[in-house]
Write an enzyme that holds these catalytic residues in place. Structure first.
Site, PDB file in Angstrom:
ATOM      1  N   ARG A  97      32.618  27.329  42.703  1.00 52.78           N
ATOM      2  CA  ARG A  97      33.384  28.416  41.365  1.00 52.78           C
ATOM      3  C   ARG A  97      33.765  27.767  40.092  1.00 52.78           C
ATOM      4  O   ARG A  97      35.030  27.723  40.002  1.00 52.78           O
ATOM      5  CB  ARG A  97      34.367  28.487  41.708  1.00 52.78           C
ATOM      6  CG  ARG A  97      34.412  29.590  43.641  1.00 52.78           C
ATOM      7  CD  ARG A  97      33.302  30.544  43.473  1.00 52.78           C
ATOM      8  NE  ARG A  97      32.861  31.288  44.645  1.00 52.78           N
ATOM      9  CZ  ARG A  97      31.860  31.282  44.872  1.00 52.78           C
ATOM     10  NH1 ARG A  97      30.842  30.974  44.119  1.00 52.78           N
ATOM     11  NH2 ARG A  97      31.799  31.955  46.110  1.00 52.78           N
ATOM     12  N   SER A 110      36.762  38.845  46.723  1.00 56.73           N
ATOM     13  CA  SER A 110      37.736  37.230  47.821  1.00 56.73           C
ATOM     14  C   SER A 110      38.758  36.689  46.822  1.00 56.73           C
ATOM     15  O   SER A 110      38.815  36.569  45.839  1.00 56.73           O
ATOM     16  CB  SER A 110      36.705  35.879  47.694  1.00 56.73           C
ATOM     17  OG  SER A 110      35.643  36.563  48.634  1.00 56.73           O
ATOM     18  N   GLU A 162      41.688  31.912  44.050  1.00 56.04           N
ATOM     19  CA  GLU A 162      39.933  32.396  43.198  1.00 56.04           C
ATOM     20  C   GLU A 162      40.620  33.620  42.015  1.00 56.04           C
ATOM     21  O   GLU A 162      40.126  32.957  41.093  1.00 56.04           O
ATOM     22  CB  GLU A 162      39.293  32.825  43.872  1.00 56.04           C
ATOM     23  CG  GLU A 162      38.041  32.953  43.760  1.00 56.04           C
ATOM     24  CD  GLU A 162      36.676  33.033  44.433  1.00 56.04           C
ATOM     25  OE1 GLU A 162      35.766  33.920  44.137  1.00 56.04           O
ATOM     26  OE2 GLU A 162      36.981  32.294  45.561  1.00 56.04           O
TER      27      GLU A 162
END
Length: 306
Positions: free
Chosen positions: A175, A225, A295
């Site tokens: 990420r 998410s 996130e």
């Protein structure tokens, strides 16, 4: 701001710029207050002009795609929001290479790969974001990541310089990427795929779609998410084991279908979501000693941090 608005309108066209645009219209959470100025340029020249004018006027610029990984404050965003989405989404294919502008949806890109019998993007066929956002955060799902298929990326630096970065320069990790670290703006990416059988590619895409529909709360607005995967754990399982399935703050809820998702259950505000995320993190930490890292990116003015 009026002088800036007028110059931006000249640069991108008056039908591609708005004042006080509600961000809930542009986020998958369906949450967010007004952006002072919202621009959707259709050309690279327009993008560069927006960036240059914001720099000259010393006004903050925030770039979004489909708004799929964002929680925008109820108070909105001060400055200029530039959206690179359907307005900037051209794509071309040659042999085993696809070149696309940053605003194209990953799902659309995966379908284009399918039409050319190119394999490698099946994992991305259900990710709701754009190619630009996926390159920034090295988006991934079902065992695949963008670093597996990206060959090179054209970016615009904050100083207005255009660079072409090869995969070895992108520093793509979990990420993250050099694009995120240096706040580059993605203009275009080149992907290297493999020739495959279109029936098999379609079958794999359908299999992954079935998994997503059965396991993820696609029927409610969310930002995907909510938390990054903590090393050695799964965020959703930690949240479930902490007894937080269905836990609510205002209109925001930990999904009953998948605890790794926070959903907009009933006209949630950004503050509802922020409080829910904060409480989930605290409870999980108290029970398991693991501090979950969001996130979802929080943008705009919030009362307090997470």
């Amino acid at each position: 701001m009026q002088d800036l608005f007028n110059e931006l309108a000249d640069a991108v066209g008056s039908d591609h710029i708005w004042k006080d645009e509600m961000m809930k219209k542009h986020t998958t959470f369906r949450i967010g207050g007004p952006a002072d100025i919202f621009a959707a340029p259709e050309t690279e020249e327009g993008i560069r002009a927006v960036q240059r004018l914001c720099r000259e006027y010393q006004v903050p610029l925030y770039v979004i795609g489909n708004g799929s990984n964002l929680l925008v404050s109820d108070r909105g965003i001060r400055g200029v929001v530039m959206q690179l989405f359907k307005n900037y989404s051209g794509v071309s294919a040659k042999e085993d290479t696809i070149t696309a502008k940053s605003g194209i949806l990953l799902s659309a890109l995966a379908r284009r790969a399918l039409t050319h019998s190119l394999s490698g993007l099946e994992f991305a066929s259900g990710i709701p974001g754009t190619l630009g956002g996926a390159a920034v955060m090295n988006a991934g799902a079902y065992g695949g990541e963008m670093k597996d298929v990206i060959q090179k990326v054209r970016v615009l630096t904050s100083e207005g310089e255009i660079l072409t970065l090869g995969i070895e320069e992108l520093e793509m990790g979990y990420r993250t990427s050099i694009i995120a670290k240096r706040n580059y703006l993605v203009l275009e990416a080149e992907l290297h795929l493999q020739k495959g059988d279109s029936a098999q590619i379609l079958q794999r895409m359908e299999e992954l779609k079935e998994q997503r529909v059965s396991k993820q709360p696609l029927e409610l607005p969310s930002a995907g998410s909510t938390f990054k995967r903590p090393e050695g754990y799964f965020a959703g399982k930690l949240i479930m084991d902490a007894g937080l399935r269905g836990f609510t703050c205002g209109g925001a809820q930990v999904s009953e279908k998948h605890c790794g998702f926070v959903v907009n259950r009933n006209q949630a505000t950004a503050e509802d979501v922020r409080r829910l995320i904060s409480e989930v993190r605290q409870i999980v930490f108290e029970k398991y000693g693991v501090m979950l890292e969001p996130e979802v990116k929080m943008v705009g003015e919030f009362e307090t941090g997470i």
